[in-house]
Design an enzyme around this catalytic site. Structure first.
Site, PDB file in Angstrom:
ATOM      1  CE1 TYR A   1      -3.687   6.542   7.087  1.00  0.00           C
ATOM      2  CE2 TYR A   1      -5.650   7.847   6.598  1.00  0.00           C
ATOM      3  CZ  TYR A   1      -4.274   7.679   6.553  1.00  0.00           C
ATOM      4  OH  TYR A   1      -3.497   8.651   5.976  1.00  0.00           O
TER       5      TYR A   1
ATOM      6  CB  SER B   1      -4.697  11.870   7.082  1.00  0.00           C
ATOM      7  OG  SER B   1      -5.795  11.706   6.203  1.00  0.00           O
TER       8      SER B   1
END
Length: 248
Positions: free
Chosen positions: A157, A144
């Site tokens: 995250y 990501s």
């Protein structure tokens, strides 16, 4: 040994994982469909893959469990005797405001790091002996942009994806030349994940000022995964950003 090439896509019940499974099936690969909890959707992916005229093997496995990962790879080896492509797509998150430090419990940290960071490592370690035997052994980690710029659903995250980006580089060095290891780093994806916390209108508004003003679709990410696996032979240790120019 299985006549067709074999691709294992973790977390392939829905979204990017399903899109990757279908794209590799279109390329003639037999597919290992992995899921943790979404059995019904994983069965749908299996049916869609088989509709492409290839074989599919359905395996339930939580990738944060090293023992379960070893069993999964062992099942692939006993059934098909080969693995050519590993796509580490399984992931999880919690949507927590970055300023709310107290909301990020140790339990949340452990779960996110277990699935998003340790899981890909466990899968690569367990599968390395099979990938080395392939003529083009390839690992693609679905990471990501959160692991690059620190903007994402939660601090944990972002940290997990930053660690995954580093693992990508470390293992590209450790496993080359037989195995190439790369990551794709999407920005916002129009998928079930984001729909948990925002509407279509909010997602469109968030991406409106990007040079390419839309969120990515699962197929956009699958395009990149297939390219990194099959469309290049010299690319390894790279983080390929697919975000419409968001982080440019």
């Amino acid at each position: 040994m299985n006549e067709n090439h074999v691709a294992l896509i973790t977390g392939s019940a829905t979204g990017v994982g399903r899109a990757c499974a279908l794209r590799f099936a279109e390329e003639g690969f037999d597919i290992v469909v992995n899921y943790s909890r979404s059995k019904e959707e994983a069965l749908e992916t299996k049916s869609l893959v088989e509709a492409e005229g290839v074989n599919a093997l359905l395996i339930q496995c939580d990738v944060s469990d090293d023992g379960a990962v070893k069993q999964m790879i062992g099942q692939v080896e006993s059934e098909w005797g080969r693995l050519d492509v590993l796509v580490n797509n399984a992931g999880t998150t919690e949507f927590i405001e970055h300023k709310d430090l107290d909301a990020l419990s140790e339990e949340i940290w452990d779960r996110l790091l277990g699935v998003n960071l340790k899981g890909p490592f466990f899968c690569i370690r367990a599968a390395a002996h099979l990938l080395r035997e392939s003529e083009f052994g390839s690992v693609v980690n679905v990471s990501s942009t959160a692991g690059i710029d620190g903007r994402g659903s939660s601090v944990a995250y972002c940290a997990s994806k930053g660690g995954l980006n580093t693992i990508t580089k470390s293992l590209a060095r450790a496993l080359g030349p037989e195995i190439r290891v790369n990551s794709v780093c999407p920005g916002p994806i129009d998928s079930r994940w984001l729909k948990r916390v925002m509407t279509d209108e909010q997602l469109a508004e968030m991406t409106a000022d990007y040079p390419i003003p839309r969120p990515s679709l699962p197929d956009d990410i699958a395009d990149t995964v297939v390219y990194l696996s099959l469309g290049t032979t010299l690319t390894t240790g790279q983080l390929l950003v697919v975000d419409g120019g968001r982080t440019m």
